[in-house]
Design an enzyme around this catalytic site. Sequence first.
Site, short mmCIF file in Angstrom:
data_model
loop_
_atom_site.label_atom_id
_atom_site.label_comp_id
_atom_site.label_asym_id
_atom_site.label_seq_id
_atom_site.Cartn_x
_atom_site.Cartn_y
_atom_site.Cartn_z
CE LYS A 111 -4.42 1.02 0.18
NZ LYS A 111 -5.58 0.23 -0.21
CG ASP A 132 -7.35 3.43 -0.79
OD1 ASP A 132 -7.77 2.27 -0.73
OD2 ASP A 132 -7.47 4.23 0.16
P1 NDP Z 1 -12.88 8.04 -2.80
O1 NDP Z 1 -11.80 9.03 -2.59
O2 NDP Z 1 -13.43 7.85 -4.15
O3 NDP Z 1 -14.10 8.34 -1.83
C1 NDP Z 1 -13.92 8.40 -0.45
C2 NDP Z 1 -15.24 8.80 0.19
O4 NDP Z 1 -15.13 8.66 1.60
C3 NDP Z 1 -15.61 10.24 -0.05
O5 NDP Z 1 -16.99 10.37 -0.05
C4 NDP Z 1 -14.98 10.93 1.13
O6 NDP Z 1 -15.56 12.18 1.47
C5 NDP Z 1 -15.22 9.93 2.23
N1 NDP Z 1 -14.17 10.07 3.24
C6 NDP Z 1 -12.83 9.91 3.06
N2 NDP Z 1 -12.16 10.15 4.19
C7 NDP Z 1 -13.07 10.50 5.09
C8 NDP Z 1 -13.01 10.85 6.45
N3 NDP Z 1 -11.81 10.94 7.10
N4 NDP Z 1 -14.17 11.12 7.09
C9 NDP Z 1 -15.35 11.04 6.44
N5 NDP Z 1 -15.48 10.70 5.15
C10 NDP Z 1 -14.36 10.44 4.48
O7 NDP Z 1 -12.29 6.66 -2.24
P2 NDP Z 1 -12.81 5.17 -2.49
O8 NDP Z 1 -14.27 5.15 -2.72
O9 NDP Z 1 -11.92 4.56 -3.50
O10 NDP Z 1 -12.45 4.48 -1.09
C11 NDP Z 1 -13.40 4.38 -0.04
C12 NDP Z 1 -12.98 3.26 0.91
O11 NDP Z 1 -12.93 2.03 0.20
C13 NDP Z 1 -11.58 3.42 1.52
O12 NDP Z 1 -11.60 2.86 2.82
C14 NDP Z 1 -10.71 2.56 0.63
O13 NDP Z 1 -9.55 2.13 1.30
C15 NDP Z 1 -11.66 1.41 0.36
N6 NDP Z 1 -11.38 0.60 -0.82
C16 NDP Z 1 -11.25 1.16 -2.04
C17 NDP Z 1 -11.01 0.36 -3.15
C18 NDP Z 1 -10.95 0.91 -4.53
O14 NDP Z 1 -10.85 0.12 -5.46
N7 NDP Z 1 -11.02 2.22 -4.75
C19 NDP Z 1 -10.84 -1.10 -3.02
C20 NDP Z 1 -11.08 -1.59 -1.68
C21 NDP Z 1 -11.31 -0.76 -0.63
P3 NDP Z 1 -14.79 13.55 1.11
O15 NDP Z 1 -14.87 13.67 -0.36
O16 NDP Z 1 -15.52 14.58 1.85
O17 NDP Z 1 -13.37 13.35 1.61
O1 2IT Z 2 -7.92 -1.42 -0.71
C1 2IT Z 2 -7.86 -1.92 -1.85
O2 2IT Z 2 -8.01 -3.12 -2.04
C2 2IT Z 2 -7.63 -1.01 -2.98
N1 2IT Z 2 -7.57 0.19 -2.79
C3 2IT Z 2 -7.48 -1.56 -4.36
C4 2IT Z 2 -6.10 -2.08 -4.60
C5 2IT Z 2 -5.78 -2.51 -5.99
O3 2IT Z 2 -4.59 -2.81 -6.21
O4 2IT Z 2 -6.64 -2.56 -6.86
#
Ligand code: NDP
Ligand code: 2IT
Length: 443
Positions: A125, A165
Amino acid sequence: MSYTKKILEQAIAKNPHEPEFHQVMTEILSTLQPFVDSRPEYEKAGILERLTEPERVIMFRIPWVDDAGKMQVNKGYRVQFNSAIGPYKGGLRFHPSVCLSIVKFLGFEQIFKNSLTGQPIGGGKGGSDFDPKGKSEREVMAFCQSFMTELFRHIGANTDVPAGDIGVGGREIGFMYGQYRRLTNNIEGVLTGKGLAYGGSFVRAEATGYGLVYLVDEMLRHNGESFEGKTVIVSGSGNVAISATEKVQQLGGNVVAMSDSNGRIYDADGIDLDAVKEIKEVNRGRISDYKNYRPNAEYTEGKNVWDIKCDIALPCATQNELSGEDAKTLIRNGCFAVGEGANMPATLEAVEVFLKSKMMFAPGKAANAGGVATSSLEMSQNFMRTSWTFEKVDRKLKGIMADIYNNIATAAKEADCEGNFIVGANIAGFKKVADAMLQQGTV
Ligand code: NDP
Ligand code: 2IT
């Protein structure tokens, strides 16, 4: 003293000031305890000492110039945690809260998650404390190019393959990929989540949210339930939240709430996802703007979604966003299933509340594994220099999520913890990595 307990205590003492890393090690090692302690070969080979220490940690400076001509400096990280079963694989997070503890928690979690996908990918990561919010496109590009100007020497299609992420989506991956190509004169699948025009895979953008809903649907169906007609709340409004909402709606569920870090929206008629997409993906705006599209919806500043009555809750924002109190509120309001789209969104207290209540609970390392699994499918397509159709990748994703569900359910049952998918996911994820390490000797 128990081997597992001893190593957990040692690892916490050796890594002070890293609360998120302590939290994830506590959750994983304490559930692994009976399994690991009953197999002396793990202790003999020092598996837990090795697992809790990253193979490599890279920390670096990222200088870039803002639109006012001022020099800015951010911190950059890549934690290459474990490559026993494949190249390091895991996302990059750009958020002001990013620090070593958060990157290590995410990297550690990723080892087990990636193992669960059944794909040959190790755990890693990275990220930066850079805040993309409010930055111009040129500033984001300047930052991404500077980030890659250091990172490129540490990664490669067979070494370490980052992805997105929080704060890193298609735009940022594009800027970083372009810089990698320019620096190395090498066209390879070194990042996933790429644009379809230059080696990206269909379904990768939707994969985490879709995969989450596929896995929760599997869990519901095994308990005689479905999404049809259910009231669902989703936290966040980013990549994972939007694609999860889309899939729930396709399966006949009614998503009534979403949020961002400023507040939450409640729309009893069902979230208008086109509006959310325009606000978040096109305008890069705030969820409060939703009221401009649906005047009857409610926006509440400074509030999360957990006190809204629902059948199913999908936390899709960030770590520790759902407390023990929130968990109790959900149960009191009739919520009977939770699936973690985010990484570690439920605190240790919240998890305990869920497990005690016997509600259906799908932990993140299984429930959100569809994103990284589809990244691995993107890597396969890049190596084969081919591109599969949307339908083909979606079919594979669905199959992978069904396999994950079956594997964690079986592992939980074998551990005499039927229905406890935290135990199931941790044992199933651990076993493959530990066996690979045992077979590879002192590495
Ligand atoms: P994005 O940046 O697209 O979206 C994040 C969302 O979460 C936004 O709505 C953001 O609001 C909110 N958020 C982030 N930080 C905070 C905080 N400290 N407090 C409150 N709200 C918060 O990210 P993703 O959708 O990609 O990721 C969301 C989650 O999913 C994370 O935990 C990530 O690790 C996990 N994840 C993502 C994957 C991927 O493929 N993208 C795969 C597996 C897991 P704001 O815009 O106001 O910051
Ligand atoms: O938390 C996760 O699994 C991710 N942000 C996606 C990682 C990836 O390599 O696609």
